[in-house]
Design a protein around this motif. Structure first.
Motif, PDB file in Angstrom:
ATOM      1  N   LEU A  19      -7.846  15.591 -13.530  1.00  8.54           N
ATOM      2  CA  LEU A  19      -8.339  14.163 -13.362  1.00  8.54           C
ATOM      3  C   LEU A  19      -7.029  13.344 -13.509  1.00  8.54           C
ATOM      4  O   LEU A  19      -7.298  12.310 -12.829  1.00  8.54           O
ATOM      5  CB  LEU A  19      -9.395  13.995 -14.631  1.00  8.54           C
ATOM      6  CG  LEU A  19     -10.141  12.629 -14.873  1.00  8.54           C
ATOM      7  CD1 LEU A  19     -10.948  12.547 -13.480  1.00  8.54           C
ATOM      8  CD2 LEU A  19     -11.022  12.477 -16.116  1.00  8.54           C
ATOM      9  N   LEU A  20      -6.270  13.473 -14.421  1.00 12.80           N
ATOM     10  CA  LEU A  20      -5.149  12.548 -14.447  1.00 12.80           C
ATOM     11  C   LEU A  20      -4.368  12.424 -13.124  1.00 12.80           C
ATOM     12  O   LEU A  20      -3.761  11.377 -12.897  1.00 12.80           O
ATOM     13  CB  LEU A  20      -4.192  12.997 -15.706  1.00 12.80           C
ATOM     14  CG  LEU A  20      -4.881  12.955 -17.167  1.00 12.80           C
ATOM     15  CD1 LEU A  20      -3.877  13.631 -18.191  1.00 12.80           C
ATOM     16  CD2 LEU A  20      -4.996  11.622 -17.521  1.00 12.80           C
ATOM     17  N   LEU A  21      -4.247  13.755 -12.430  1.00  9.11           N
ATOM     18  CA  LEU A  21      -3.555  13.615 -11.238  1.00  9.11           C
ATOM     19  C   LEU A  21      -4.257  12.513 -10.311  1.00  9.11           C
ATOM     20  O   LEU A  21      -3.558  12.002  -9.428  1.00  9.11           O
ATOM     21  CB  LEU A  21      -3.379  14.918 -10.680  1.00  9.11           C
ATOM     22  CG  LEU A  21      -2.367  15.755 -11.508  1.00  9.11           C
ATOM     23  CD1 LEU A  21      -2.325  17.184 -10.927  1.00  9.11           C
ATOM     24  CD2 LEU A  21      -1.008  15.261 -11.263  1.00  9.11           C
ATOM     25  N   LEU A  22      -5.454  12.749 -10.166  1.00  6.42           N
ATOM     26  CA  LEU A  22      -6.178  11.821  -9.611  1.00  6.42           C
ATOM     27  C   LEU A  22      -6.060  10.437  -9.881  1.00  6.42           C
ATOM     28  O   LEU A  22      -5.988   9.520  -8.943  1.00  6.42           O
ATOM     29  CB  LEU A  22      -7.859  12.362  -9.295  1.00  6.42           C
ATOM     30  CG  LEU A  22      -8.112  13.575  -8.835  1.00  6.42           C
ATOM     31  CD1 LEU A  22      -9.627  14.065  -9.017  1.00  6.42           C
ATOM     32  CD2 LEU A  22      -7.704  13.591  -7.375  1.00  6.42           C
ATOM     33  N   PHE A  23      -6.150  10.025 -10.974  1.00 10.80           N
ATOM     34  CA  PHE A  23      -5.665   8.786 -11.468  1.00 10.80           C
ATOM     35  C   PHE A  23      -4.497   8.241 -11.122  1.00 10.80           C
ATOM     36  O   PHE A  23      -4.313   7.266 -10.534  1.00 10.80           O
ATOM     37  CB  PHE A  23      -5.923   8.652 -12.689  1.00 10.80           C
ATOM     38  CG  PHE A  23      -7.466   8.363 -13.479  1.00 10.80           C
ATOM     39  CD1 PHE A  23      -8.063   7.728 -12.698  1.00 10.80           C
ATOM     40  CD2 PHE A  23      -7.867   9.184 -14.421  1.00 10.80           C
ATOM     41  CE1 PHE A  23      -9.686   7.560 -13.228  1.00 10.80           C
ATOM     42  CE2 PHE A  23      -9.201   9.179 -14.801  1.00 10.80           C
ATOM     43  CZ  PHE A  23     -10.030   8.444 -14.186  1.00 10.80           C
ATOM     44  N   CYS A  24      -3.431   9.012 -11.131  1.00  6.72           N
ATOM     45  CA  CYS A  24      -2.130   8.697 -10.717  1.00  6.72           C
ATOM     46  C   CYS A  24      -2.007   8.546  -9.299  1.00  6.72           C
ATOM     47  O   CYS A  24      -1.357   7.560  -8.741  1.00  6.72           O
ATOM     48  CB  CYS A  24      -1.309   9.957 -11.112  1.00  6.72           C
ATOM     49  SG  CYS A  24      -0.873  10.145 -12.989  1.00  6.72           S
ATOM     50  N   ALA A  25      -2.522   9.328  -8.486  1.00  8.32           N
ATOM     51  CA  ALA A  25      -2.857   9.350  -6.819  1.00  8.32           C
ATOM     52  C   ALA A  25      -3.335   7.953  -6.599  1.00  8.32           C
ATOM     53  O   ALA A  25      -2.911   7.001  -5.639  1.00  8.32           O
ATOM     54  CB  ALA A  25      -3.482  10.461  -6.467  1.00  8.32           C
ATOM     55  N   ALA A  26      -4.404   7.597  -7.439  1.00 10.01           N
ATOM     56  CA  ALA A  26      -5.162   6.221  -7.212  1.00 10.01           C
ATOM     57  C   ALA A  26      -4.449   4.867  -7.347  1.00 10.01           C
ATOM     58  O   ALA A  26      -4.398   4.087  -6.732  1.00 10.01           O
ATOM     59  CB  ALA A  26      -6.606   6.408  -7.872  1.00 10.01           C
ATOM     60  N   VAL A  27      -3.431   5.071  -8.126  1.00 12.42           N
ATOM     61  CA  VAL A  27      -2.523   4.080  -8.638  1.00 12.42           C
ATOM     62  C   VAL A  27      -1.279   3.890  -7.594  1.00 12.42           C
ATOM     63  O   VAL A  27      -0.824   3.086  -7.369  1.00 12.42           O
ATOM     64  CB  VAL A  27      -1.961   4.207 -10.126  1.00 12.42           C
ATOM     65  CG1 VAL A  27      -0.950   2.977 -10.421  1.00 12.42           C
ATOM     66  CG2 VAL A  27      -3.157   3.667 -11.110  1.00 12.42           C
ATOM     67  N   ALA A  28      -0.726   5.591  -7.299  1.00 10.13           N
ATOM     68  CA  ALA A  28       0.532   5.358  -6.722  1.00 10.13           C
ATOM     69  C   ALA A  28       0.281   5.110  -5.154  1.00 10.13           C
ATOM     70  O   ALA A  28       1.251   4.530  -4.515  1.00 10.13           O
ATOM     71  CB  ALA A  28       1.135   6.871  -6.982  1.00 10.13           C
ATOM     72  N   VAL A  29      -0.727   5.570  -4.534  1.00  9.60           N
ATOM     73  CA  VAL A  29      -1.028   5.576  -3.019  1.00  9.60           C
ATOM     74  C   VAL A  29      -0.795   4.047  -2.711  1.00  9.60           C
ATOM     75  O   VAL A  29      -0.100   3.965  -1.567  1.00  9.60           O
ATOM     76  CB  VAL A  29      -2.254   6.252  -2.630  1.00  9.60           C
ATOM     77  CG1 VAL A  29      -2.642   5.972  -1.186  1.00  9.60           C
ATOM     78  CG2 VAL A  29      -2.028   7.849  -2.789  1.00  9.60           C
ATOM     79  N   PRO A  30      -1.596   3.100  -3.273  1.00 13.79           N
ATOM     80  CA  PRO A  30      -1.542   1.793  -2.872  1.00 13.79           C
ATOM     81  C   PRO A  30      -0.116   1.332  -2.830  1.00 13.79           C
ATOM     82  O   PRO A  30       0.278   0.313  -2.049  1.00 13.79           O
ATOM     83  CB  PRO A  30      -2.431   0.936  -3.504  1.00 13.79           C
ATOM     84  CG  PRO A  30      -3.572   2.096  -4.090  1.00 13.79           C
ATOM     85  CD  PRO A  30      -2.764   3.321  -4.186  1.00 13.79           C
ATOM     86  N   LEU A  31       0.539   1.498  -3.928  1.00 14.80           N
ATOM     87  CA  LEU A  31       1.942   1.035  -4.150  1.00 14.80           C
ATOM     88  C   LEU A  31       2.867   1.614  -3.134  1.00 14.80           C
ATOM     89  O   LEU A  31       3.827   0.863  -2.493  1.00 14.80           O
ATOM     90  CB  LEU A  31       2.368   1.324  -5.611  1.00 14.80           C
ATOM     91  CG  LEU A  31       3.590   0.838  -5.896  1.00 14.80           C
ATOM     92  CD1 LEU A  31       3.658  -0.697  -5.989  1.00 14.80           C
ATOM     93  CD2 LEU A  31       4.054   1.413  -7.456  1.00 14.80           C
ATOM     94  N   LEU A  32       2.732   2.876  -2.928  1.00 24.65           N
ATOM     95  CA  LEU A  32       3.741   3.780  -1.935  1.00 24.65           C
ATOM     96  C   LEU A  32       3.424   2.779  -0.452  1.00 24.65           C
ATOM     97  O   LEU A  32       4.300   2.675   0.315  1.00 24.65           O
ATOM     98  CB  LEU A  32       3.631   4.784  -1.819  1.00 24.65           C
ATOM     99  CG  LEU A  32       3.904   5.736  -2.951  1.00 24.65           C
ATOM    100  CD1 LEU A  32       3.470   7.202  -3.119  1.00 24.65           C
ATOM    101  CD2 LEU A  32       5.479   5.467  -3.317  1.00 24.65           C
ATOM    102  N   LEU A  52       2.255   6.237   4.032  1.00 26.16           N
ATOM    103  CA  LEU A  52       3.006   6.459   2.630  1.00 26.16           C
ATOM    104  C   LEU A  52       4.589   6.373   2.921  1.00 26.16           C
ATOM    105  O   LEU A  52       5.292   6.672   1.971  1.00 26.16           O
ATOM    106  CB  LEU A  52       2.694   7.677   1.987  1.00 26.16           C
ATOM    107  CG  LEU A  52       1.203   7.498   1.742  1.00 26.16           C
ATOM    108  CD1 LEU A  52       0.806   8.818   0.882  1.00 26.16           C
ATOM    109  CD2 LEU A  52       0.708   6.612   0.632  1.00 26.16           C
ATOM    110  N   TRP A  53       4.985   6.292   4.272  1.00 30.75           N
ATOM    111  CA  TRP A  53       6.355   6.395   4.382  1.00 30.75           C
ATOM    112  C   TRP A  53       6.848   5.361   5.609  1.00 30.75           C
ATOM    113  O   TRP A  53       5.837   5.049   6.574  1.00 30.75           O
ATOM    114  CB  TRP A  53       6.627   7.578   5.052  1.00 30.75           C
ATOM    115  CG  TRP A  53       8.214   8.028   5.159  1.00 30.75           C
ATOM    116  CD1 TRP A  53       9.030   7.968   6.339  1.00 30.75           C
ATOM    117  CD2 TRP A  53       9.014   8.393   4.278  1.00 30.75           C
ATOM    118  NE1 TRP A  53      10.361   8.333   5.947  1.00 30.75           N
ATOM    119  CE2 TRP A  53      10.497   8.736   4.582  1.00 30.75           C
ATOM    120  CE3 TRP A  53       8.966   8.731   2.796  1.00 30.75           C
ATOM    121  CZ2 TRP A  53      11.547   9.004   4.006  1.00 30.75           C
ATOM    122  CZ3 TRP A  53       9.873   9.147   2.023  1.00 30.75           C
ATOM    123  CH2 TRP A  53      11.434   9.076   2.620  1.00 30.75           C
TER     124      TRP A  53
END
Length: 293
Positions: A19-32, A52-53
């Motif tokens: 669950l924490l990894l999913l939350f991190c991905a939800a935050v990191a993907v738009p930023l990346l 993402l690149w």
């Protein structure tokens, strides 16, 4: 000795980790995605090829933002608001929290009740605008500092922390002839450094991200802070905010989307740089300020 965990504990920990990894991905993907878009070519952005690149790596967007005097003017206004506003916030918070954390203050419960009332019921926008206008603060940085000079929530955190400080130390200081003001600045403020750093971070980030205040009170372009500049650039793509170039000249060098992404990244960098240096004090202050003995 290694403690053997039950199957239920293993499943619970695994589910929490996922669950924490999913939350991190939800935050990191738009930023990346924003960072990748700011470093990509015009064609890649126009054809939505960026994920993402970076595609067609270049620094044209950042070169344009760095040379944009309007951006740096707004950046400077925001830095000024953050420094002055945070200093006033902390001064009022410390001076208010110390007496309210002591049982000898007469009417303390009534004062705290009114403070909690302001946390639940806040003034509507129209009366607040009329109040700011009546004090002549429109189109000044004070309209973004004075109305929120003292946060009730942050003050309650500070009061809770100061209650944990030993009263015997203050009694010894009074016996030695120290006044209450000297006790605050020589003893309370240094010992409250963890919660002070936490509140500095809260106040500074709040000033940095303040968007509604400038939208209501600031119409002078010379005084528009960074968040208002970003709003005009993103929602309207204001050409004056972009730097005054014509559409043809702009489109030949960069795309509006690339310019917006590069501006967002540069505007976010200062907070990202500051936070790691305050993280240790932030965590300690948040934990100590949330526990009452």
């Amino acid at each position: 000795m290694k403690i053997k965990r039950s199957i239920g504990e293993v499943i619970f920990d695994s589910a929490n980790t996922l669950l924490l990894l999913l939350f991190c991905a939800a935050v990191a993907v738009p930023l990346l995605n924003v960072i990748a878009g700011s470093l990509s070519s015009n064609e890649a952005i126009i054809h939505s090829e960026v994920a993402l690149w970076p595609v067609g790596f270049n620094l044209h967007n950042y070169e344009f933002v760095i040379k944009n005097a309007v951006f740096w003017r707004s950046f400077g206004v925001t830095v000024q608001i953050v420094l002055i506003g945070t200093a006033i916030n902390m001064l009022l918070t410390i001076l208010t929290s110390y007496p309210l954390s002591k049982g000898w203050l007469g009417g303390r419960k009534v004062i705290l009740l009114f403070i909690i009332f302001t946390m639940i019921f806040q003034a509507p926008l129209v009366p607040m605008y009329i109040l700011v206008k009546s004090f002549g603060m429109l189109n000044t940085i004070w309209s973004l500092i004075i109305p929120g000079a003292l946060s009730a929530f942050n003050m309650m955190l500070c009061i809770t922390f100061m209650r944990s400080l030993p009263e015997e130390m203050f009694e010894a200081a009074r016996v030695d002839g120290m006044s209450e003001y000297r006790i605050v600045w020589r003893i309370v403020a240094p010992l409250s450094m963890p919660i002070n750093v936490t509140l500095i971070l809260f106040y500074a980030v709040g000033h940095w991200n303040n968007y509604l205040g400038p939208l209501l009170y600031i119409t002078d372009r010379e005084l528009q802070p960074l968040q208002l500049y970003l709003y005009k650039l993103i929602s309207q793509f204001d050409m004056d905010s972009a730097g005054g170039q014509s559409v043809m000249e702009l489109s030949s060098a960069i795309t509006p989307q690339g310019l917006q992404m590069a501006t967002i990244v540069i505007a976010t960098i200062p907070i990202i740089i500051v936070y790691p240096f305050l993280q240790k004090h932030f965590i300690k202050g948040a934990l100590l300020g949330s526990v009452k003995e």
